[in-house]
Design a protein around this motif. Structure first.
Motif, PDB file in Angstrom:
ATOM      1  N   LEU A 281       0.859  -1.178   0.000  1.00 15.05           N
ATOM      2  CA  LEU A 281       0.000   0.000   0.000  1.00 15.05           C
ATOM      3  C   LEU A 281       0.896   1.228   0.000  1.00 15.05           C
ATOM      4  O   LEU A 281       1.891   1.276   0.728  1.00 15.05           O
ATOM      5  N   VAL A 282       0.565   2.244  -0.771  1.00 17.27           N
ATOM      6  CA  VAL A 282       1.469   3.378  -0.901  1.00 17.27           C
ATOM      7  C   VAL A 282       1.628   4.117   0.420  1.00 17.27           C
ATOM      8  O   VAL A 282       2.714   4.637   0.718  1.00 17.27           O
ATOM      9  N   GLU A 283       0.574   4.159   1.251  1.00 16.62           N
ATOM     10  CA  GLU A 283       0.699   4.852   2.517  1.00 16.62           C
ATOM     11  C   GLU A 283       1.588   4.103   3.504  1.00 16.62           C
ATOM     12  O   GLU A 283       2.009   4.666   4.521  1.00 16.62           O
TER      13      GLU A 283
ATOM     14  N   MET B   5      -2.864  11.224   0.430  1.00 17.12           N
ATOM     15  CA  MET B   5      -2.426  12.529  -0.066  1.00 17.12           C
ATOM     16  C   MET B   5      -1.324  13.113   0.816  1.00 17.12           C
ATOM     17  O   MET B   5      -0.349  13.702   0.302  1.00 17.12           O
ATOM     18  N   GLU B   6      -1.422  12.956   2.114  1.00 17.57           N
ATOM     19  CA  GLU B   6      -0.361  13.457   2.990  1.00 17.57           C
ATOM     20  C   GLU B   6       0.939  12.681   2.777  1.00 17.57           C
ATOM     21  O   GLU B   6       2.025  13.251   2.830  1.00 17.57           O
TER      22      GLU B   6
ATOM     23  N   GLN C 188       4.592  14.150   1.643  1.00 16.04           N
ATOM     24  CA  GLN C 188       5.823  13.826   2.351  1.00 16.04           C
ATOM     25  C   GLN C 188       6.899  13.319   1.395  1.00 16.04           C
ATOM     26  O   GLN C 188       8.092  13.603   1.570  1.00 16.04           O
ATOM     27  N   LEU C 189       6.469  12.557   0.396  1.00 20.87           N
ATOM     28  CA  LEU C 189       7.426  11.934  -0.526  1.00 20.87           C
ATOM     29  C   LEU C 189       7.901  12.881  -1.622  1.00 20.87           C
ATOM     30  O   LEU C 189       8.927  12.633  -2.249  1.00 20.87           O
TER      31      LEU C 189
ATOM     32  N   GLU D 282     -14.698  13.727  -2.484  1.00 22.24           N
ATOM     33  CA  GLU D 282     -14.512  14.853  -3.394  1.00 22.24           C
ATOM     34  C   GLU D 282     -14.176  16.133  -2.628  1.00 22.24           C
ATOM     35  O   GLU D 282     -13.334  16.931  -3.068  1.00 22.24           O
ATOM     36  N   GLU D 283     -14.808  16.341  -1.487  1.00 20.09           N
ATOM     37  CA  GLU D 283     -14.515  17.527  -0.679  1.00 20.09           C
ATOM     38  C   GLU D 283     -13.098  17.468  -0.113  1.00 20.09           C
ATOM     39  O   GLU D 283     -12.407  18.495  -0.034  1.00 20.09           O
ATOM     40  N   THR D 284     -12.657  16.282   0.279  1.00 20.75           N
ATOM     41  CA  THR D 284     -11.285  16.125   0.775  1.00 20.75           C
ATOM     42  C   THR D 284     -10.286  16.466  -0.318  1.00 20.75           C
ATOM     43  O   THR D 284      -9.324  17.221  -0.098  1.00 20.75           O
ATOM     44  N   LEU D 285     -10.498  15.931  -1.504  1.00 24.34           N
ATOM     45  CA  LEU D 285      -9.604  16.226  -2.619  1.00 24.34           C
ATOM     46  C   LEU D 285      -9.662  17.696  -3.012  1.00 24.34           C
ATOM     47  O   LEU D 285      -8.634  18.294  -3.376  1.00 24.34           O
ATOM     48  N   ALA D 286     -10.847  18.297  -2.923  1.00 24.70           N
ATOM     49  CA  ALA D 286     -10.985  19.712  -3.273  1.00 24.70           C
ATOM     50  C   ALA D 286     -10.123  20.593  -2.370  1.00 24.70           C
ATOM     51  O   ALA D 286      -9.588  21.618  -2.817  1.00 24.70           O
TER      52      ALA D 286
END
Length: 243
Positions: free
Chosen positions: A121-123, A152-153, A157-158, A193-197
């Motif tokens: 998993l990428v996270e 996204m966080e 970081q990366l 969608e709101e988180t990504l926005a």
């Protein structure tokens, strides 16, 4: 013999095989695969366009959720000799297929793009490397808001300061869920969608629609400014679902 080949017949054979494999995985679990077909060439080009902004120097690049490698092929062809490409793929069958492709030498005369496949998993991907560009193929619309925020966080970081992140979302998914899904799933999708926005408002440097894809997709480009530390996610989260 290289699997990353410029032979027209072999390229077509690889793409056809990848398409059938992708469809099989979608049949197993559409929620974590996120689509019924691999990303098309027009979408792959748009996702990888930011590489040109970094000039001809070798780059460190991360691809998350590579699937059967449809975007990976475009990435490798656009990277300068000496570049590093880390591929993180949570689906074990996709990861195995990607490993069968990474012995390629797209620049046999003047160097090699070093490619590594990580089944994770990428996270949860553990690395000390920081990246000039991240290309994400993860199906955010199928995750929870907490999972999206964690991912996204981790991307921020990366990324090196000035680094670019590209990801996409299929157009029309909100309407489709409103018509076919339950109230809780529709609410979850709206919160995603709101988180990504929120990230788009802070970091977006471009947005395009790729109509020549099945289905059409909207591509977002985000950039991490200099002196911009990643935030710690505010809500408790669980590990993201594999692609």
């Amino acid at each position: 013999m290289d699997d990353w080949t410029t032979s027209h017949d072999r390229v077509l054979a690889q793409r056809n095989a990848g398409g059938w494999m992708f469809l099989l995985e979608a049949t197993r679990d559409l929620r974590t695969t996120g689509a019924v077909a691999p990303s098309g060439r027009a979408l792959a080009r748009r996702l990888t366009d930011p590489l040109h902004g970094h000039g001809p120097r070798p780059l460190d690049v991360l691809e998350a959720g590579a699937g059967t490698g449809s975007v990976t092929r475009t990435l490798v062809s656009r990277l300068s000799p000496g570049s590093n490409l880390d591929i993180v793929e949570a689906n074990p069958r996709f990861a195995a297929r990607l490993r069968s492709l990474v012995g390629a030498r797209p620049h046999p005369d003047d160097g090699t793009v070093r490619v590594s496949v990580h089944h994770a998993l990428v996270e949860q991907f553990d690395t000390d490397r920081r990246y000039d560009a991240i290309v994400s193929g993860l199906p955010f619309a199928n995750f929870t808001p907490g999972q999206v925020e964690t991912i996204m966080e981790r991307y921020l970081q990366l990324l090196r300061p000035g680094g670019t992140l590209t990801y996409f979302a299929y157009r029309g998914t909100r309407l489709a869920r409103t018509l076919t899904a339950g109230r809780s799933d529709t609410h979850r999708h709206r919160e995603v969608e709101e988180t990504l926005a929120g990230y788009q408002r802070r970091y977006a440097t471009g947005c395009w629609t790729v109509w020549r894809n099945l289905p059409p997709a909207k591509v977002w480009q985000l950039s991490r400014p200099a002196h911009c530390p990643a935030r710690t996610p505010a809500r408790p989260v669980t590990a993201g679902a594999p692609r």
